[in-house]
Design a protein around this motif. Structure first.
Motif, PDB file in Angstrom:
ATOM      1  N   SER A  89      47.147 -11.289  61.073  1.00 45.36           N
ATOM      2  CA  SER A  89      47.853 -12.320  60.313  1.00 45.36           C
ATOM      3  C   SER A  89      49.080 -12.801  61.070  1.00 45.36           C
ATOM      4  N   GLN A 105      47.619 -17.451  56.266  1.00 41.30           N
ATOM      5  CA  GLN A 105      48.311 -16.557  57.194  1.00 41.30           C
ATOM      6  C   GLN A 105      47.345 -15.801  58.098  1.00 41.30           C
ATOM      7  N   ILE A 106      46.087 -15.731  57.701  1.00 42.15           N
ATOM      8  CA  ILE A 106      45.100 -14.966  58.468  1.00 42.15           C
ATOM      9  C   ILE A 106      44.663 -15.775  59.680  1.00 42.15           C
TER      10      ILE A 106
END
Length: 171
Positions: A89, A105-106
């Motif tokens: 992330s 976010q990944i």
């Protein structure tokens, strides 16, 4: 009586097999060799574009590092989940959102093959242009990091120490 005995014996074997399977599948067979469980270690790819360090934050080990593309350097957090999964992330986005996970976010997901001194991740999802599904990324245990990574690691260690201090104050 012999047919009943054979049937009962067969049922007992099946039950033992089921119980054994449940016990073995509930264990994380790779837990002892996952990077996150190898305290105070550094890991880097052969092309030196991705690295991370395993640090203790006062509660448990965390994996922080960086992923360098031609355009950007991402500060990353790595989560080795139960089994063989890996999630990388964007750490800056995580901190901005007070560590509430958001799918944006990944950066990538992968399935890993673990060894004591290396971890090979096969990418299953990626939002990084230079990394595709099916790519294999191999991290090796490292004694030293390149200069660009050393600077980032210092910042990460300082942040980890601050988290550790906060945790100890709250206790």
């Amino acid at each position: 009586m012999s047919k009943f005995y054979k049937a009962a014996k067969r049922i007992v074997r099946i039950l033992l097999a089921i119980v054994s399977f449940v016990i073995l599948s509930s264990c994380d067979m790779h837990d002892d060799v996952k990077p996150r469980n190898q305290d105070d270690t550094r890991w880097i790819t052969a092309d030196q574009n991705i690295f991370f360090s395993v640090m203790y934050d006062g509660n448990y080990n965390i994996c922080l590092g960086a992923l360098k593309t031609t355009e950007t350097v991402y500060h990353i957090s790595l989560e080795f989940d139960y089994g063989s999964g890996l999630i990388i992330s964007d750490y800056d986005m995580l901190t901005e959102n007070d560590f509430l996970v958001d799918m944006n976010q990944i950066l990538l997901r992968a399935k890993c093959d673990f060894g004591k001194k290396k971890c090979t991740a096969e990418v299953t999802e990626s939002s990084i242009d230079s990394i595709s599904v099916g790519d294999k990324i191999t991290f090796h245990l490292a004694d030293e990091l390149p200069d660009w990574a050393e600077e980032i690691e210092k910042v990460n260690r300082k942040a980890c120490e601050e988290m550790s201090t906060t945790v100890n104050i709250e206790k």
